[in-house]
Design a protein around this motif. Structure first.
Motif, PDB file in Angstrom:
ATOM      1  N   GLU A 237       1.882  -5.131  -6.150  1.00 46.83           N
ATOM      2  CA  GLU A 237       0.462  -5.016  -6.490  1.00 46.83           C
ATOM      3  C   GLU A 237      -0.399  -5.853  -5.550  1.00 46.83           C
ATOM      4  OE1 GLU A 237       0.716  -4.223 -11.307  1.00 46.83           O
ATOM      5  OE2 GLU A 237       1.038  -6.235 -10.510  1.00 46.83           O
ATOM      6  N   GLN A 238       0.101  -7.023  -5.167  1.00 47.87           N
ATOM      7  CA  GLN A 238      -0.643  -7.860  -4.229  1.00 47.87           C
ATOM      8  C   GLN A 238      -0.756  -7.188  -2.861  1.00 47.87           C
ATOM      9  OE1 GLN A 238       1.275 -11.705  -4.294  1.00 47.87           O
ATOM     10  NE2 GLN A 238       0.193 -12.342  -6.138  1.00 47.87           N
ATOM     11  N   PHE A 239       0.309  -6.519  -2.438  1.00 50.70           N
ATOM     12  CA  PHE A 239       0.257  -5.796  -1.170  1.00 50.70           C
ATOM     13  C   PHE A 239      -0.768  -4.668  -1.232  1.00 50.70           C
ATOM     14  CE2 PHE A 239       1.661  -2.192   1.466  1.00 50.70           C
ATOM     15  CZ  PHE A 239       1.498  -2.773   2.702  1.00 50.70           C
ATOM     16  N   ILE A 240      -0.835  -3.986  -2.366  1.00 52.00           N
ATOM     17  CA  ILE A 240      -1.825  -2.920  -2.542  1.00 52.00           C
ATOM     18  C   ILE A 240      -3.237  -3.492  -2.425  1.00 52.00           C
ATOM     19  CG2 ILE A 240      -2.822  -1.315  -4.235  1.00 52.00           C
ATOM     20  CD1 ILE A 240       0.043  -0.823  -5.241  1.00 52.00           C
ATOM     21  N   ILE A 241      -3.458  -4.644  -3.041  1.00 47.22           N
ATOM     22  CA  ILE A 241      -4.779  -5.287  -2.975  1.00 47.22           C
ATOM     23  C   ILE A 241      -5.146  -5.600  -1.531  1.00 47.22           C
ATOM     24  CG2 ILE A 241      -6.072  -7.386  -3.555  1.00 47.22           C
ATOM     25  CD1 ILE A 241      -4.510  -7.433  -6.229  1.00 47.22           C
ATOM     26  N   ILE A 242      -4.209  -6.205  -0.782  1.00 49.67           N
ATOM     27  CA  ILE A 242      -4.477  -6.562   0.608  1.00 49.67           C
ATOM     28  C   ILE A 242      -4.717  -5.311   1.453  1.00 49.67           C
ATOM     29  CG2 ILE A 242      -3.476  -7.604   2.691  1.00 49.67           C
ATOM     30  CD1 ILE A 242      -1.999  -9.539   0.805  1.00 49.67           C
ATOM     31  N   HIS A 244      -5.884  -2.399   0.511  1.00 51.40           N
ATOM     32  CA  HIS A 244      -7.189  -1.823   0.218  1.00 51.40           C
ATOM     33  C   HIS A 244      -8.317  -2.734   0.717  1.00 51.40           C
ATOM     34  CE1 HIS A 244      -6.416   1.916  -1.927  1.00 51.40           C
ATOM     35  NE2 HIS A 244      -5.345   1.336  -2.453  1.00 51.40           N
ATOM     36  N   ALA A 245      -8.076  -4.039   0.717  1.00 52.92           N
ATOM     37  CA  ALA A 245      -9.081  -4.959   1.271  1.00 52.92           C
ATOM     38  C   ALA A 245      -9.310  -4.636   2.745  1.00 52.92           C
ATOM     39  CB  ALA A 245      -8.628  -6.396   1.104  1.00 52.92           C
ATOM     40  N   ARG A 246      -8.229  -4.362   3.475  1.00 53.43           N
ATOM     41  CA  ARG A 246      -8.362  -3.973   4.884  1.00 53.43           C
ATOM     42  C   ARG A 246      -9.154  -2.667   5.009  1.00 53.43           C
ATOM     43  NH1 ARG A 246      -6.371  -0.312   7.958  1.00 53.43           N
ATOM     44  NH2 ARG A 246      -4.962   0.390   6.314  1.00 53.43           N
ATOM     45  N   ARG A 247      -8.976  -1.787   4.028  1.00 51.82           N
ATOM     46  CA  ARG A 247      -9.674  -0.496   4.070  1.00 51.82           C
ATOM     47  C   ARG A 247     -11.177  -0.654   3.879  1.00 51.82           C
ATOM     48  NH1 ARG A 247     -11.514   2.619   0.007  1.00 51.82           N
ATOM     49  NH2 ARG A 247     -10.371   1.400  -1.566  1.00 51.82           N
ATOM     50  N   ILE A 248     -11.592  -1.571   3.010  1.00 45.51           N
ATOM     51  CA  ILE A 248     -13.007  -1.657   2.632  1.00 45.51           C
ATOM     52  C   ILE A 248     -13.787  -2.713   3.405  1.00 45.51           C
ATOM     53  CG2 ILE A 248     -12.497  -0.834   0.300  1.00 45.51           C
ATOM     54  CD1 ILE A 248     -12.899  -3.729  -0.682  1.00 45.51           C
ATOM     55  N   ALA A 249     -13.090  -3.600   4.166  1.00 44.45           N
ATOM     56  CA  ALA A 249     -13.801  -4.704   4.830  1.00 44.45           C
ATOM     57  C   ALA A 249     -13.293  -4.948   6.238  1.00 44.45           C
ATOM     58  CB  ALA A 249     -13.668  -5.981   4.007  1.00 44.45           C
ATOM     59  N   LYS A 250     -14.207  -5.372   7.118  1.00 36.64           N
ATOM     60  CA  LYS A 250     -13.851  -5.692   8.500  1.00 36.64           C
ATOM     61  C   LYS A 250     -13.089  -7.018   8.576  1.00 36.64           C
ATOM     62  CE  LYS A 250     -18.252  -3.654   9.962  1.00 36.64           C
ATOM     63  NZ  LYS A 250     -19.585  -3.966  10.574  1.00 36.64           N
ATOM     64  N   LYS A 251     -13.451  -7.933   7.704  1.00 37.26           N
ATOM     65  CA  LYS A 251     -12.852  -9.271   7.687  1.00 37.26           C
ATOM     66  C   LYS A 251     -12.375  -9.546   6.266  1.00 37.26           C
ATOM     67  CE  LYS A 251     -14.468 -14.097   8.166  1.00 37.26           C
ATOM     68  NZ  LYS A 251     -15.645 -14.925   8.545  1.00 37.26           N
ATOM     69  N   VAL A 252     -11.197 -10.137   6.143  1.00 41.00           N
ATOM     70  CA  VAL A 252     -10.633 -10.424   4.818  1.00 41.00           C
ATOM     71  C   VAL A 252     -10.210 -11.888   4.774  1.00 41.00           C
ATOM     72  CG1 VAL A 252      -8.849  -9.849   3.135  1.00 41.00           C
ATOM     73  CG2 VAL A 252      -9.799  -8.046   4.599  1.00 41.00           C
ATOM     74  N   VAL A 253     -10.681 -12.614   3.782  1.00 40.81           N
ATOM     75  CA  VAL A 253     -10.246 -13.993   3.560  1.00 40.81           C
ATOM     76  C   VAL A 253      -9.349 -13.997   2.331  1.00 40.81           C
ATOM     77  CG1 VAL A 253     -10.966 -16.346   3.011  1.00 40.81           C
ATOM     78  CG2 VAL A 253     -12.302 -14.981   4.625  1.00 40.81           C
ATOM     79  N   VAL A 254      -8.094 -14.368   2.529  1.00 45.70           N
ATOM     80  CA  VAL A 254      -7.087 -14.327   1.472  1.00 45.70           C
ATOM     81  C   VAL A 254      -6.787 -15.745   1.005  1.00 45.70           C
ATOM     82  CG1 VAL A 254      -4.726 -13.671   0.860  1.00 45.70           C
ATOM     83  CG2 VAL A 254      -6.055 -12.229   2.424  1.00 45.70           C
ATOM     84  N   VAL A 255      -6.790 -15.941  -0.315  1.00 47.32           N
ATOM     85  CA  VAL A 255      -6.386 -17.211  -0.914  1.00 47.32           C
ATOM     86  C   VAL A 255      -5.100 -16.941  -1.689  1.00 47.32           C
ATOM     87  CG1 VAL A 255      -7.039 -19.127  -2.411  1.00 47.32           C
ATOM     88  CG2 VAL A 255      -8.810 -17.888  -1.132  1.00 47.32           C
ATOM     89  N   THR A 256      -4.023 -17.647  -1.356  1.00 48.72           N
ATOM     90  CA  THR A 256      -2.725 -17.368  -1.962  1.00 48.72           C
ATOM     91  C   THR A 256      -1.943 -18.657  -2.191  1.00 48.72           C
ATOM     92  OG1 THR A 256      -0.592 -16.246  -1.628  1.00 48.72           O
ATOM     93  CG2 THR A 256      -1.781 -16.937   0.346  1.00 48.72           C
ATOM     94  N   ILE A 257      -1.095 -18.644  -3.227  1.00 53.34           N
ATOM     95  CA  ILE A 257      -0.252 -19.815  -3.503  1.00 53.34           C
ATOM     96  C   ILE A 257       1.132 -19.646  -2.877  1.00 53.34           C
ATOM     97  CG2 ILE A 257      -1.465 -20.392  -5.637  1.00 53.34           C
ATOM     98  CD1 ILE A 257       0.936 -19.211  -7.166  1.00 53.34           C
ATOM     99  N   GLU A 258       1.413 -18.473  -2.297  1.00 51.48           N
ATOM    100  CA  GLU A 258       2.696 -18.228  -1.647  1.00 51.48           C
ATOM    101  C   GLU A 258       2.446 -17.585  -0.285  1.00 51.48           C
ATOM    102  OE1 GLU A 258       5.956 -16.864  -4.358  1.00 51.48           O
ATOM    103  OE2 GLU A 258       4.270 -16.431  -5.681  1.00 51.48           O
ATOM    104  N   SER A 259       3.420 -17.688   0.594  1.00 50.36           N
ATOM    105  CA  SER A 259       3.266 -17.130   1.928  1.00 50.36           C
ATOM    106  C   SER A 259       3.058 -15.622   1.864  1.00 50.36           C
ATOM    107  CB  SER A 259       4.512 -17.435   2.766  1.00 50.36           C
ATOM    108  OG  SER A 259       4.402 -16.833   4.034  1.00 50.36           O
ATOM    109  N   MET A 260       2.013 -15.147   2.536  1.00 53.05           N
ATOM    110  CA  MET A 260       1.674 -13.725   2.538  1.00 53.05           C
ATOM    111  C   MET A 260       1.649 -13.157   3.957  1.00 53.05           C
ATOM    112  SD  MET A 260       1.205 -12.849  -0.616  1.00 53.05           S
ATOM    113  CE  MET A 260       0.392 -11.272  -0.402  1.00 53.05           C
ATOM    114  N   ASP A 261       2.118 -13.917   4.924  1.00 53.94           N
ATOM    115  CA  ASP A 261       1.997 -13.505   6.320  1.00 53.94           C
ATOM    116  C   ASP A 261       2.589 -12.116   6.568  1.00 53.94           C
ATOM    117  OD1 ASP A 261       1.191 -16.144   6.370  1.00 53.94           O
ATOM    118  OD2 ASP A 261       2.092 -16.546   8.321  1.00 53.94           O
ATOM    119  N   GLU A 262       3.795 -11.903   6.075  1.00 54.66           N
ATOM    120  CA  GLU A 262       4.483 -10.631   6.338  1.00 54.66           C
ATOM    121  C   GLU A 262       3.714  -9.455   5.761  1.00 54.66           C
ATOM    122  OE1 GLU A 262       8.746  -8.455   5.311  1.00 54.66           O
ATOM    123  OE2 GLU A 262       8.591 -10.638   5.172  1.00 54.66           O
TER     124      GLU A 262
END
Length: 290
Positions: A237-242, A244-262
Motif C-alpha cells: 500500500e505504501q508503494f501504491i501511495i508513492i 501515485h504521488a509521482r503521478r500527481i506531483a513533480k516533486k515528492v517529499v516523503v517522511v518515513t520511519i523505515e528505508s524506502m529507497d528501493e
C-alpha cells in the motif's frame, strides 16, 4: 538551509541573497537585511549617519552569533561600545526598550555588516496544543520544517498532503501562506484535521478518499507515510501511495520511519536530498524526490 538558500553551513550563520521571513522556521533566530558593510567597524560607523529615519526610534545590537574564532571573540564591554558608537550616528532617536526599528552589526567572512534586524516569532509554538492529536504525529517543529523543505518559496506553488492524518503539516503550511490541500482515507482523521485547521483560524480544504482517486496535478506532494494504529499501510500500500504521488506531483517529499529507497526508485523517482529527525522512539527520514 539547503531548501531555502540552496546551500548549507556547519556554522550558525549564513549569508545569502535569498530573503526568507525568519518566522517561517523554528530553526532561524533572526535575519539581518544588509544596508552597509565594510572591512572594519569604523567603516560601519562612517556610513551609519545615512541610515535611519527621523520618524523612527532605533536600537543597535551586536550579534553574538558570528563566525569569529574563539580567540578573536569580542568581549561584552567592547560589544556595548560598538553598539553605542553606531547608535549615536544613526538618524532618529534611540530607544533601548521599545524601538521602532532594531539594527544589528555582525562580523562575518572577514568583513563587517550592518542592517535591519528582524527577529523570528515562534508562530509554530502556538500550534503545539491542538484539539485533535495523535501521539505518532510529527512534532510541530518537524512538520513546519517539512512544509518548508517541500515549499521553500510558495509563490505560484500548488501543494497537496494526500495522507494528511490529523493535519499537523497542513496547519503549519497554511499558517505560512502555502497553497496546500489535504486528503485522507480515514473519515475520523479528516474530521480531526478540519477541526485543527479551523481551531487556529485557518482555512483549508481536506477531502476524504484514496490517493488513487486524485485527478488534479500539483507542484509538490508531501507524503507522511501511514504507520499508526488508525491508518496503517502495508508495504504494498505504501508503494501504491508513492507511485501515485509521482503521478500527481513533480516533486515528492516523503517522511518515513523505515528505508524506502528501493520503492521510491521503483516508482520512478530520484532522491535529491535527505535528512533524519527523531521523536522519542521514532527515527524518521525526510526524502526530497523528483
Amino acid at each position: 538551509m539547503r531548501s531555502f538558500f540552496g546551500t548549507d553551513t556547519a556554522l550558525k550563520i549564513i549569508k545569502s541573497e535569498v530573503e526568507i521571513d525568519p518566522s517561517r522556521s523554528p530553526f532561524i533566530k533572526e535575519r539581518v537585511e544588509i544596508i552597509v558593510d565594510g572591512e572594519t567597524v569604523d567603516d560601519i560607523v562612517a556610513q551609519a549617519s545615512t541610515v535611519g529615519s527621523e520618524n523612527e526610534t532605533n536600537k543597535v545590537r551586536f550579534l553574538k552569533i558570528n563566525d569569529l574564532p574563539e580567540e578573536n571573540r569580542i568581549k561584552n564591554d567592547d560589544r556595548l561600545r560598538i553598539e553605542r558608537t553606531i547608535g549615536n550616528e544613526l538618524i532618529g532617536d534611540f530607544d533601548l526598550r521599545n524601538p521602532d526599528q532594531i539594527y544589528a552589526v555582525v562580523p562575518y567572512g572577514g568583513r563587517w555588516y550592518f542592517g535591519k534586524c528582524t527577529k523570528s516569532e515562534p508562530i509554530w509554538f502556538k500550534h503545539i496544543k491542538k484539539p485533535r492529536e495523535y501521539s505518532t504525529a510529527l512534532s510541530t517543529r518537524v512538520a513546519r520544517a517539512v512544509a518548508n523543505i517541500a515549499v521553500p518559496h510558495p509563490e505560484g506553488v500548488r501543494a497537496i498532503d494526500p495522507c494528511c492524518g490529523i493535519g499537523t503539516v497542513l496547519v503549519e503550511a497554511l499558517s505560512m501562506g502555502i497553497n496546500i490541500v489535504g486528503r485522507d482515507i480515514n473519515p475520523l482523521v479528516c474530521a480531526g484535521s478540519r477541526e485543527n485547521i479551523a481551531y487556529f483560524g485557518l482555512t483549508g480544504e481536506v477531502k476524504m478518499g484514496p490517493i488513487e482517486e486524485i485527478t488534479e496535478t500539483y507542484d509538490v506532494a508531501i507524503i507522511d507515510l501511514p504507520y499508526n494504529l488508525y491508518t496503517h499501510a502495508s508495504w504494498e500500500e505504501q508503494f501504491i501511495i508513492i507511485n501515485h504521488a509521482r503521478r500527481i506531483a513533480k516533486k515528492v517529499v516523503v517522511v518515513t520511519i523505515e528505508s524506502m529507497d528501493e520503492r521510491i526508485v521503483k516508482a520512478g523517482l530520484q532522491i535529491k536530498d535527505r535528512c533524519v529527525t527523531t521523536k522519542q522512539q521514532f527515527t524518521r527520514e525526510i526524502l526530497v524526490c523528483e
